[in-house]
Design a protein around this motif. Structure first.
Motif, PDB file in Angstrom:
ATOM      1  N   ALA A  13      26.487 -21.126  29.734  1.00 49.14           N
ATOM      2  CA  ALA A  13      27.457 -20.444  30.592  1.00 49.14           C
ATOM      3  C   ALA A  13      27.693 -21.334  31.807  1.00 49.14           C
ATOM      4  O   ALA A  13      26.767 -21.605  32.568  1.00 49.14           O
ATOM      5  N   CYS A  14      28.903 -21.824  31.960  1.00 53.69           N
ATOM      6  CA  CYS A  14      29.216 -22.742  33.059  1.00 53.69           C
ATOM      7  C   CYS A  14      29.159 -22.015  34.399  1.00 53.69           C
ATOM      8  O   CYS A  14      29.352 -20.808  34.473  1.00 53.69           O
ATOM      9  N   GLY A  15      28.909 -22.771  35.440  1.00 53.49           N
ATOM     10  CA  GLY A  15      28.824 -22.196  36.778  1.00 53.49           C
ATOM     11  C   GLY A  15      27.446 -21.611  37.031  1.00 53.49           C
ATOM     12  O   GLY A  15      26.550 -21.664  36.193  1.00 53.49           O
ATOM     13  N   ALA A  16      27.264 -21.072  38.226  1.00 47.75           N
ATOM     14  CA  ALA A  16      25.983 -20.473  38.617  1.00 47.75           C
ATOM     15  C   ALA A  16      25.961 -18.987  38.263  1.00 47.75           C
ATOM     16  O   ALA A  16      26.967 -18.303  38.348  1.00 47.75           O
ATOM     17  N   THR A  17      24.788 -18.521  37.877  1.00 48.91           N
ATOM     18  CA  THR A  17      24.583 -17.118  37.517  1.00 48.91           C
ATOM     19  C   THR A  17      23.569 -16.514  38.477  1.00 48.91           C
ATOM     20  O   THR A  17      22.620 -17.180  38.884  1.00 48.91           O
ATOM     21  N   ASP A  18      23.763 -15.251  38.804  1.00 42.88           N
ATOM     22  CA  ASP A  18      22.802 -14.518  39.624  1.00 42.88           C
ATOM     23  C   ASP A  18      21.533 -14.332  38.792  1.00 42.88           C
ATOM     24  O   ASP A  18      21.532 -13.590  37.809  1.00 42.88           O
ATOM     25  N   MET A  19      20.463 -14.995  39.168  1.00 45.32           N
ATOM     26  CA  MET A  19      19.235 -14.975  38.384  1.00 45.32           C
ATOM     27  C   MET A  19      18.441 -13.683  38.526  1.00 45.32           C
ATOM     28  O   MET A  19      17.397 -13.525  37.913  1.00 45.32           O
ATOM     29  N   ARG A  20      18.933 -12.731  39.303  1.00 47.04           N
ATOM     30  CA  ARG A  20      18.304 -11.413  39.346  1.00 47.04           C
ATOM     31  C   ARG A  20      18.673 -10.601  38.109  1.00 47.04           C
ATOM     32  O   ARG A  20      18.047  -9.583  37.826  1.00 47.04           O
ATOM     33  N   LYS A  21      19.684 -11.043  37.374  1.00 46.08           N
ATOM     34  CA  LYS A  21      20.117 -10.322  36.170  1.00 46.08           C
ATOM     35  C   LYS A  21      19.052 -10.414  35.079  1.00 46.08           C
ATOM     36  O   LYS A  21      18.404 -11.431  34.908  1.00 46.08           O
ATOM     37  N   GLY A  22      18.927  -9.317  34.348  1.00 46.74           N
ATOM     38  CA  GLY A  22      18.001  -9.249  33.233  1.00 46.74           C
ATOM     39  C   GLY A  22      18.765  -9.130  31.918  1.00 46.74           C
ATOM     40  O   GLY A  22      19.898  -9.593  31.800  1.00 46.74           O
ATOM     41  N   PHE A  23      18.149  -8.471  30.949  1.00 39.68           N
ATOM     42  CA  PHE A  23      18.749  -8.308  29.626  1.00 39.68           C
ATOM     43  C   PHE A  23      20.174  -7.768  29.697  1.00 39.68           C
ATOM     44  O   PHE A  23      21.102  -8.375  29.165  1.00 39.68           O
ATOM     45  N   ASP A  24      20.328  -6.617  30.325  1.00 35.66           N
ATOM     46  CA  ASP A  24      21.625  -5.933  30.328  1.00 35.66           C
ATOM     47  C   ASP A  24      22.689  -6.701  31.105  1.00 35.66           C
ATOM     48  O   ASP A  24      23.823  -6.841  30.646  1.00 35.66           O
ATOM     49  N   GLY A  25      22.339  -7.205  32.286  1.00 36.27           N
ATOM     50  CA  GLY A  25      23.304  -7.939  33.096  1.00 36.27           C
ATOM     51  C   GLY A  25      23.784  -9.218  32.425  1.00 36.27           C
ATOM     52  O   GLY A  25      24.975  -9.542  32.463  1.00 36.27           O
ATOM     53  N   LEU A  26      22.868  -9.944  31.786  1.00 32.04           N
ATOM     54  CA  LEU A  26      23.263 -11.167  31.086  1.00 32.04           C
ATOM     55  C   LEU A  26      24.068 -10.843  29.826  1.00 32.04           C
ATOM     56  O   LEU A  26      25.008 -11.559  29.479  1.00 32.04           O
ATOM     57  N   ALA A  27      23.725  -9.762  29.139  1.00 34.27           N
ATOM     58  CA  ALA A  27      24.486  -9.354  27.955  1.00 34.27           C
ATOM     59  C   ALA A  27      25.929  -9.021  28.330  1.00 34.27           C
ATOM     60  O   ALA A  27      26.864  -9.360  27.591  1.00 34.27           O
ATOM     61  N   VAL A  28      26.132  -8.385  29.479  1.00 37.73           N
ATOM     62  CA  VAL A  28      27.490  -8.088  29.959  1.00 37.73           C
ATOM     63  C   VAL A  28      28.241  -9.387  30.255  1.00 37.73           C
ATOM     64  O   VAL A  28      29.415  -9.524  29.923  1.00 37.73           O
ATOM     65  N   LEU A  29      27.557 -10.372  30.859  1.00 36.40           N
ATOM     66  CA  LEU A  29      28.196 -11.672  31.110  1.00 36.40           C
ATOM     67  C   LEU A  29      28.618 -12.352  29.810  1.00 36.40           C
ATOM     68  O   LEU A  29      29.680 -12.960  29.739  1.00 36.40           O
ATOM     69  N   VAL A  30      27.774 -12.259  28.798  1.00 39.50           N
ATOM     70  CA  VAL A  30      28.100 -12.845  27.496  1.00 39.50           C
ATOM     71  C   VAL A  30      29.388 -12.216  26.961  1.00 39.50           C
ATOM     72  O   VAL A  30      30.283 -12.908  26.486  1.00 39.50           O
ATOM     73  N   GLN A  31      29.493 -10.881  27.061  1.00 43.50           N
ATOM     74  CA  GLN A  31      30.671 -10.183  26.551  1.00 43.50           C
ATOM     75  C   GLN A  31      31.910 -10.468  27.380  1.00 43.50           C
ATOM     76  O   GLN A  31      32.972 -10.769  26.828  1.00 43.50           O
ATOM     77  N   GLN A  32      31.813 -10.354  28.690  1.00 44.08           N
ATOM     78  CA  GLN A  32      32.994 -10.434  29.538  1.00 44.08           C
ATOM     79  C   GLN A  32      33.399 -11.863  29.876  1.00 44.08           C
ATOM     80  O   GLN A  32      34.559 -12.218  29.747  1.00 44.08           O
ATOM     81  N   ALA A  33      32.463 -12.683  30.305  1.00 46.90           N
ATOM     82  CA  ALA A  33      32.814 -14.039  30.743  1.00 46.90           C
ATOM     83  C   ALA A  33      32.920 -15.024  29.586  1.00 46.90           C
ATOM     84  O   ALA A  33      33.786 -15.892  29.590  1.00 46.90           O
ATOM     85  N   LEU A  34      32.047 -14.891  28.592  1.00 50.00           N
ATOM     86  CA  LEU A  34      32.039 -15.841  27.485  1.00 50.00           C
ATOM     87  C   LEU A  34      32.799 -15.349  26.254  1.00 50.00           C
ATOM     88  O   LEU A  34      32.967 -16.100  25.293  1.00 50.00           O
ATOM     89  N   GLN A  35      33.203 -14.074  26.271  1.00 50.82           N
ATOM     90  CA  GLN A  35      33.947 -13.497  25.143  1.00 50.82           C
ATOM     91  C   GLN A  35      33.180 -13.623  23.821  1.00 50.82           C
ATOM     92  O   GLN A  35      33.746 -13.954  22.784  1.00 50.82           O
ATOM     93  N   GLN A  36      31.868 -13.379  23.879  1.00 51.19           N
ATOM     94  CA  GLN A  36      31.010 -13.449  22.702  1.00 51.19           C
ATOM     95  C   GLN A  36      30.227 -12.146  22.591  1.00 51.19           C
ATOM     96  O   GLN A  36      30.142 -11.382  23.544  1.00 51.19           O
ATOM     97  N   SER A  37      29.599 -11.937  21.463  1.00 56.56           N
ATOM     98  CA  SER A  37      28.713 -10.791  21.290  1.00 56.56           C
ATOM     99  C   SER A  37      27.273 -11.234  21.540  1.00 56.56           C
ATOM    100  O   SER A  37      26.813 -12.202  20.919  1.00 56.56           O
TER     101      SER A  37
END
Length: 115
Positions: A13-37
């Motif tokens: 995932a390009c760019g910086a990510t908020d490292m406070r995110k866990g399973f759910d927060g990163l899964a949402v990023l995968v869906q919304q920002a990366l357009q993947q499942s």
């Protein structure tokens, strides 16, 4: 190294990510920002703002796995673009996790063309 199945797709995932995110927060990023499942079986890598922490999100067929690594010295080499994703190989991921510049690895030995 994580024992990934041979044909596992790997995305940074390009760019910086908020490292406070866990399973759910990163899964949402995968869906919304990366357009993947996040349940596709692909591995998704995220890097923090300082560059010394990386988190890997991967669905192993039974549930989501979250791995993290922090370098004591140095930074993880990451694409300079702020959005989107970059696909990489398992060998490149292994280099990245060791702190090696995976974009331009250099061989220390060049095979001789003479037989």
């Amino acid at each position: 190294m994580i024992p990934l199945p041979p044909l596992t797709r790997i995305f940074l995932a390009c760019g910086a990510t908020d490292m406070r995110k866990g399973f759910d927060g990163l899964a949402v990023l995968v869906q919304q920002a990366l357009q993947q499942s996040p349940h596709s079986g692909a591995l998704f890598a995220f890097r923090g703002k300082r560059g010394d922490l990386v988190k890997l999100l991967w669905y192993d067929g039974q549930g989501l796995c979250l791995f993290s690594k922090r370098l004591d010295r140095g930074r993880f080499v990451w694409p300079s673009t702020a959005t989107g994703s970059v696909a990489m190989t398992a060998a490149q991921l292994s280099m990245l996790l060791e702190g090696i510049d995976w974009r331009r690895p250099e061989r220390t030995f060049t095979p001789s063309l003479a037989g």
